[in-house]
Design a protein around this motif. Structure first.
Motif, PDB file in Angstrom:
ATOM      1  N   ALA A  88       0.591   0.688   8.443  1.00 32.62           N
ATOM      2  CA  ALA A  88       0.081  -0.778   8.450  1.00 32.62           C
ATOM      3  C   ALA A  88       1.041  -1.353   9.737  1.00 32.62           C
ATOM      4  N   SER A  96      -9.709  -8.781   2.710  1.00 36.53           N
ATOM      5  CA  SER A  96      -8.520  -7.956   2.861  1.00 36.53           C
ATOM      6  C   SER A  96      -8.020  -7.335   1.415  1.00 36.53           C
ATOM      7  N   TRP A 154      -6.832  -3.304   0.185  1.00 34.93           N
ATOM      8  CA  TRP A 154      -5.344  -3.220   0.100  1.00 34.93           C
ATOM      9  C   TRP A 154      -4.908  -2.167  -0.616  1.00 34.93           C
ATOM     10  N   THR A 204      -2.028  -6.867   6.345  1.00 37.75           N
ATOM     11  CA  THR A 204      -1.601  -6.495   4.922  1.00 37.75           C
ATOM     12  C   THR A 204      -1.350  -7.761   4.308  1.00 37.75           C
ATOM     13  N   PHE A 257       1.036  -8.570  -2.831  1.00 40.71           N
ATOM     14  CA  PHE A 257       1.929  -7.427  -2.159  1.00 40.71           C
ATOM     15  C   PHE A 257       2.946  -6.925  -2.999  1.00 40.71           C
ATOM     16  N   TYR A 269       3.589  -0.695  -2.251  1.00 41.02           N
ATOM     17  CA  TYR A 269       4.012  -1.029  -0.529  1.00 41.02           C
ATOM     18  C   TYR A 269       5.030   0.051   0.035  1.00 41.02           C
ATOM     19  N   PHE A 328       5.408   1.048   7.626  1.00 36.52           N
ATOM     20  CA  PHE A 328       4.977  -0.098   8.365  1.00 36.52           C
ATOM     21  C   PHE A 328       5.714  -0.051   9.875  1.00 36.52           C
TER      22      PHE A 328
END
Length: 169
Positions: free
Chosen positions: A3, A60, A64, A77, A101, A106, A111
């Motif tokens: 991401a 989105s 996700w 995100t 989130f 996650y 990231f």
């Protein structure tokens, strides 16, 4: 999942375009915000900012937590959508983005954070204005710190960013 997070105008889409040429086998999902904002422009701007953000979030959401997209590289995100919802004053949308989130995996995501380094190039679609861009960036940095995300920062020209990205995926 990979991401890219960062404010609008920092070069996420440009980076993905370059990456797709180098690694065409990598599935890429660019931000839904560009799609929604372009659509709204085409229909004469009839969607309110709230309706635009709600639609962006819904599109989105479908991506996700999808197992199909486990090896995807994406530019948006729930953290990004949280930042925009928060900055625009849509507290209910911000809360739902943060909950999405927090309830996701996650920690399984790599990231990459792209800070503001260059002026925004107008494309007639994205938000303009350095102050708003900095506000989004500040909110994103706060979320990175809150969740103790181990981001890899991408700086420099496009070639330097691509090189660092490829070294870390």
């Amino acid at each position: 999942m990979i991401a890219l997070i960062g404010s609008h105008g920092v070069g996420k889409t440009t980076l993905l375009e370059k990456l797709s040429l180098i690694t065409p086998e990598t599935p890429i999902k660019d931000g839904s915000s560009r799609i929604v904002r372009s659509f709204n422009k085409e229909i004469g701007g009839t969607l309110t900012p709230y309706e635009q953000q709600l639609l962006i979030n819904k599109i989105s959401d479908a991506n996700w937590n999808s197992d199909i997209l486990s090896n995807i590289c994406t530019t948006r995100t729930p953290l990004d959508h949280y930042a925009y919802s928060k900055a625009l004053g849509f507290e209910d949308l911000a809360k739902s983005r943060e909950e999405l989130f927090e309830n996701s995996n996650y920690n399984d995501i790599q990231f990459f954070y792209i800070p503001i380094e260059f002026e925004i190039e107008s494309d007639g679609i994205r938000y303009e204005g350095l102050e708003f861009q900095r506000k989004i960036d500040q909110i994103l940095v706060e979320r990175i710190e809150k969740y103790n995300l181990q981001v890899i920062e991408l700086r420099g020209n496009i070639e330097q960013r691509v090189e660092k990205l490829l070294k870390n995926i």
